[in-house]
Design a protein around this motif. Sequence first.
Motif, PDB file in Angstrom:
ATOM      1  N   TYR A  41       0.851  -1.184   0.000  1.00 44.10           N
ATOM      2  CA  TYR A  41       0.000   0.000   0.000  1.00 44.10           C
ATOM      3  C   TYR A  41       0.890   1.238   0.000  1.00 44.10           C
ATOM      4  O   TYR A  41       1.762   1.385   0.853  1.00 44.10           O
ATOM      5  N   ASP A  43       1.177   5.691  -1.014  1.00 41.55           N
ATOM      6  CA  ASP A  43       0.443   6.940  -1.163  1.00 41.55           C
ATOM      7  C   ASP A  43       1.438   8.040  -1.515  1.00 41.55           C
ATOM      8  O   ASP A  43       2.650   7.811  -1.495  1.00 41.55           O
ATOM      9  N   ASP A  45       1.445  12.748  -1.725  1.00 40.22           N
ATOM     10  CA  ASP A  45       0.646  13.965  -1.623  1.00 40.22           C
ATOM     11  C   ASP A  45      -0.228  14.072  -2.862  1.00 40.22           C
ATOM     12  O   ASP A  45       0.251  13.905  -3.979  1.00 40.22           O
ATOM     13  N   GLY A  47      -2.526  11.957  -3.590  1.00 38.45           N
ATOM     14  CA  GLY A  47      -3.041  10.619  -3.888  1.00 38.45           C
ATOM     15  C   GLY A  47      -2.316   9.968  -5.058  1.00 38.45           C
ATOM     16  O   GLY A  47      -1.599  10.625  -5.809  1.00 38.45           O
ATOM     17  N   ASP A  49      -2.476   7.210  -8.471  1.00 37.11           N
ATOM     18  CA  ASP A  49      -3.413   6.751  -9.493  1.00 37.11           C
ATOM     19  C   ASP A  49      -2.963   5.396 -10.034  1.00 37.11           C
ATOM     20  O   ASP A  49      -1.948   4.846  -9.605  1.00 37.11           O
ATOM     21  N   SER A  80      -3.500   1.950  -3.373  1.00 43.33           N
ATOM     22  CA  SER A  80      -3.673   3.015  -2.391  1.00 43.33           C
ATOM     23  C   SER A  80      -4.235   2.403  -1.116  1.00 43.33           C
ATOM     24  O   SER A  80      -4.956   1.406  -1.178  1.00 43.33           O
ATOM     25  N   ALA A  83      -9.679   5.296   1.431  1.00 40.56           N
ATOM     26  CA  ALA A  83     -10.208   6.388   2.243  1.00 40.56           C
ATOM     27  C   ALA A  83     -10.102   6.092   3.735  1.00 40.56           C
ATOM     28  O   ALA A  83      -9.951   6.999   4.544  1.00 40.56           O
ATOM     29  N   ARG A  85      -7.746   4.771   5.456  1.00 42.31           N
ATOM     30  CA  ARG A  85      -6.319   4.468   5.575  1.00 42.31           C
ATOM     31  C   ARG A  85      -5.955   4.062   7.005  1.00 42.31           C
ATOM     32  O   ARG A  85      -6.346   4.724   7.971  1.00 42.31           O
TER      33      ARG A  85
END
Length: 152
Positions: A41, A43, A45, A47, A49, A80, A83, A85
């Motif tokens: 996982y 991530d 800044d 987000g 794609d 990712s 939401a 997280r």
Amino acid sequence: MSGNIKSIVEDLVRPFLDDNGFELVDIEYVKEGSNWFLRVYVDKDGGIDIDDCGRISEYLSAKLDEKDPIPTAYFLEVSSPGAERPLKKPRDFERAVGKHVYLTTYEPVDGQKEFEGVLTAYDGETATVRAGKKEHVLPVAKIAGARLAIVM
């Protein structure tokens, strides 16, 4: 063995992530049914794609093929954290101050083991969650799980 694999995978992928502005959120190596899954996982800044996930997956897949640290067949997934997280590292908690969170504890604090509300403070030793008008100060050592929560 799972912990060792996670450490090896982190060592393999971290230089690429650091060089490209990505953050490693978590690594899972789990068996589901008869299949093994290696989930990474990440991530950044603003987000990530699908193209970011593809680049990281290609890089990591090549490194894993080269080093071959996992003796069984597995599926590699790069994505990712979503939401909701997970909050695992001190930096995760620091960035979550002011946001809605869901935390569980190993043993009751203030008579309960589940807390949902706004994370109002974090100092490395405690996390303070405001649920309604009540604030709960949770010792970090007692927190079993933590994640951002979506308010419905």
